[in-house]
Design a protein around this motif. Structure first.
Motif, PDB file in Angstrom:
ATOM      1  N   THR A  73     -10.633  -9.995   4.206  1.00  0.00           N
ATOM      2  CA  THR A  73     -11.399 -11.016   4.929  1.00  0.00           C
ATOM      3  C   THR A  73     -12.707 -10.448   5.460  1.00  0.00           C
ATOM      4  OG1 THR A  73     -10.226 -10.518   6.988  1.00  0.00           O
ATOM      5  CG2 THR A  73      -9.348 -12.306   5.599  1.00  0.00           C
ATOM      6  N   TRP A  74     -12.917  -9.145   5.324  1.00  0.00           N
ATOM      7  CA  TRP A  74     -14.129  -8.517   5.832  1.00  0.00           C
ATOM      8  C   TRP A  74     -15.119  -8.157   4.732  1.00  0.00           C
ATOM      9  CZ3 TRP A  74     -12.963  -4.828  10.478  1.00  0.00           C
ATOM     10  CH2 TRP A  74     -12.268  -5.533  11.458  1.00  0.00           C
ATOM     11  N   SER A  75     -14.801  -8.566   3.509  1.00  0.00           N
ATOM     12  CA  SER A  75     -15.680  -8.251   2.392  1.00  0.00           C
ATOM     13  C   SER A  75     -15.454  -9.280   1.292  1.00  0.00           C
ATOM     14  CB  SER A  75     -15.365  -6.851   1.847  1.00  0.00           C
ATOM     15  OG  SER A  75     -16.097  -6.586   0.677  1.00  0.00           O
ATOM     16  N   LEU A  76     -16.503  -9.593   0.537  1.00  0.00           N
ATOM     17  CA  LEU A  76     -16.347 -10.465  -0.611  1.00  0.00           C
ATOM     18  C   LEU A  76     -15.827  -9.689  -1.819  1.00  0.00           C
ATOM     19  CD1 LEU A  76     -19.547 -12.666  -0.295  1.00  0.00           C
ATOM     20  CD2 LEU A  76     -17.199 -13.205   0.399  1.00  0.00           C
ATOM     21  N   LYS A  77     -15.854  -8.380  -1.711  1.00  0.00           N
ATOM     22  CA  LYS A  77     -15.336  -7.521  -2.772  1.00  0.00           C
ATOM     23  C   LYS A  77     -13.992  -6.946  -2.342  1.00  0.00           C
ATOM     24  CE  LYS A  77     -19.536  -6.381  -5.109  1.00  0.00           C
ATOM     25  NZ  LYS A  77     -19.877  -5.474  -6.169  1.00  0.00           N
ATOM     26  N   LYS A  78     -13.219  -6.525  -3.303  1.00  0.00           N
ATOM     27  CA  LYS A  78     -11.900  -5.958  -3.036  1.00  0.00           C
ATOM     28  C   LYS A  78     -12.029  -4.582  -2.377  1.00  0.00           C
ATOM     29  CE  LYS A  78      -9.637  -8.378  -6.819  1.00  0.00           C
ATOM     30  NZ  LYS A  78      -8.729  -9.218  -6.079  1.00  0.00           N
ATOM     31  N   VAL A  79     -11.013  -4.207  -1.626  1.00  0.00           N
ATOM     32  CA  VAL A  79     -10.912  -2.869  -1.055  1.00  0.00           C
ATOM     33  C   VAL A  79      -9.725  -2.171  -1.713  1.00  0.00           C
ATOM     34  CG1 VAL A  79     -12.001  -3.493   1.131  1.00  0.00           C
ATOM     35  CG2 VAL A  79      -9.527  -3.662   0.907  1.00  0.00           C
ATOM     36  N   CYS A  80      -9.701  -0.866  -1.619  1.00  0.00           N
ATOM     37  CA  CYS A  80      -8.680  -0.064  -2.280  1.00  0.00           C
ATOM     38  C   CYS A  80      -7.759   0.572  -1.235  1.00  0.00           C
ATOM     39  CB  CYS A  80      -9.341   1.021  -3.122  1.00  0.00           C
ATOM     40  SG  CYS A  80      -8.166   2.052  -4.029  1.00  0.00           S
ATOM     41  N   TYR A  81      -6.477   0.320  -1.395  1.00  0.00           N
ATOM     42  CA  TYR A  81      -5.468   0.926  -0.522  1.00  0.00           C
ATOM     43  C   TYR A  81      -4.781   2.044  -1.286  1.00  0.00           C
ATOM     44  CZ  TYR A  81      -1.253   1.457   2.302  1.00  0.00           C
ATOM     45  OH  TYR A  81      -0.230   1.969   3.063  1.00  0.00           O
ATOM     46  N   LEU A  82      -4.921   3.260  -0.808  1.00  0.00           N
ATOM     47  CA  LEU A  82      -4.223   4.418  -1.360  1.00  0.00           C
ATOM     48  C   LEU A  82      -2.853   4.405  -0.694  1.00  0.00           C
ATOM     49  CD1 LEU A  82      -5.719   7.981  -1.674  1.00  0.00           C
ATOM     50  CD2 LEU A  82      -3.338   7.555  -1.088  1.00  0.00           C
ATOM     51  N   GLU A  83      -1.853   3.948  -1.423  1.00  0.00           N
ATOM     52  CA  GLU A  83      -0.545   3.672  -0.813  1.00  0.00           C
ATOM     53  C   GLU A  83       0.351   4.895  -0.716  1.00  0.00           C
ATOM     54  OE1 GLU A  83       2.751   0.149  -0.769  1.00  0.00           O
ATOM     55  OE2 GLU A  83       1.439   0.300  -2.500  1.00  0.00           O
ATOM     56  N   ASP A  84       0.422   5.700  -1.760  1.00  0.00           N
ATOM     57  CA  ASP A  84       1.319   6.860  -1.771  1.00  0.00           C
ATOM     58  C   ASP A  84       0.586   8.058  -2.357  1.00  0.00           C
ATOM     59  OD1 ASP A  84       3.695   5.203  -1.121  1.00  0.00           O
ATOM     60  OD2 ASP A  84       3.470   4.465  -3.173  1.00  0.00           O
ATOM     61  N   LEU A  85       0.749   9.205  -1.706  1.00  0.00           N
ATOM     62  CA  LEU A  85       0.183  10.451  -2.207  1.00  0.00           C
ATOM     63  C   LEU A  85       1.231  11.527  -2.017  1.00  0.00           C
ATOM     64  CD1 LEU A  85      -2.316  12.174  -3.157  1.00  0.00           C
ATOM     65  CD2 LEU A  85      -2.762  12.532  -0.735  1.00  0.00           C
ATOM     66  N   TYR A  86       1.512  12.275  -3.090  1.00  0.00           N
ATOM     67  CA  TYR A  86       2.518  13.338  -2.997  1.00  0.00           C
ATOM     68  C   TYR A  86       2.133  14.484  -3.916  1.00  0.00           C
ATOM     69  CZ  TYR A  86       6.839  15.941  -3.210  1.00  0.00           C
ATOM     70  OH  TYR A  86       7.764  16.957  -3.138  1.00  0.00           O
ATOM     71  N   VAL A  87       2.273  15.693  -3.396  1.00  0.00           N
ATOM     72  CA  VAL A  87       2.130  16.922  -4.174  1.00  0.00           C
ATOM     73  C   VAL A  87       3.357  17.770  -3.874  1.00  0.00           C
ATOM     74  CG1 VAL A  87       0.779  19.026  -4.526  1.00  0.00           C
ATOM     75  CG2 VAL A  87      -0.385  16.840  -4.161  1.00  0.00           C
ATOM     76  N   SER A  88       3.974  18.326  -4.909  1.00  0.00           N
ATOM     77  CA  SER A  88       5.183  19.128  -4.720  1.00  0.00           C
ATOM     78  C   SER A  88       4.912  20.259  -3.734  1.00  0.00           C
ATOM     79  CB  SER A  88       5.679  19.688  -6.051  1.00  0.00           C
ATOM     80  OG  SER A  88       4.766  20.635  -6.563  1.00  0.00           O
ATOM     81  N   SER A  89       5.935  20.623  -2.993  1.00  0.00           N
ATOM     82  CA  SER A  89       5.762  21.643  -1.949  1.00  0.00           C
ATOM     83  C   SER A  89       5.255  22.960  -2.533  1.00  0.00           C
ATOM     84  CB  SER A  89       7.068  21.853  -1.179  1.00  0.00           C
ATOM     85  OG  SER A  89       8.096  22.246  -2.060  1.00  0.00           O
TER      86      SER A  89
END
Length: 148
Positions: A73-89
């Motif tokens: 609702t704050w932009s006429l363009k889409k925004v990107c949600y980085l939902e999950d990030l994982y790197v092995s220990s």
């Protein structure tokens, strides 16, 4: 450690992705039904839904990132949600996390319907991840609430 490269998730990545997904869920103390995991993996491969990259080192998947574009609702363009990030220990500190986030930044910049804005969340106790996030992002003043 071998050089870290980033590429799109492929169907053949399922066994490695699933191991890392299980570790990610365990970290966040989540237990998902197998049908949900199956559906999520399929969604990650479909165009127009979620998207995913994997980090590779020495021919092995060492991490992943899931992201999606959505209306705002704050932009006429889409925004990107980085939902999950994982790197092995065993691969943390290799630069894989940074490269995965930068791959999402690049995808957001290339998406013609998107604003280029990328955001994500983490637990306030996830101090190790915040060391990276403080270098590659900007901490907002927002406080996130969820339904009880």
């Amino acid at each position: 450690m071998a050089e870290v490269t980033i590429r799109a998730l492929a169907r053949s990545d399922r066994p490695s992705w699933e191991i890392h997904w299980a570790d990610y869920l365990a970290f966040y103390e989540q237990d998902l039904d197998a049908a949900v995991t199956d559906g999520i993996f399929e969604r990650l491969l479909e165009a127009g839904s979620h998207s995913a990259f994997v980090a590779m080192s020495g021919g092995e998947v060492i991490g992943f990132v899931h992201y999606l574009f959505h209306d705002s609702t704050w932009s006429l363009k889409k925004v990107c949600y980085l939902e999950d990030l994982y790197v092995s220990s065993s691969s943390r500190g290799s630069g894989a996390g940074r490269k995965l986030i930068e791959a999402v930044y690049e995808a957001a910049d290339k998406e013609p319907e998107a604003s280029g804005k990328v955001y994500w969340h983490t637990d306030r106790d996830n101090k190790r991840a915040q060391l990276l996030y403080d270098r590659i992002g900007e901490l907002s003043d927002s406080i996130r609430y969820v339904r009880r």
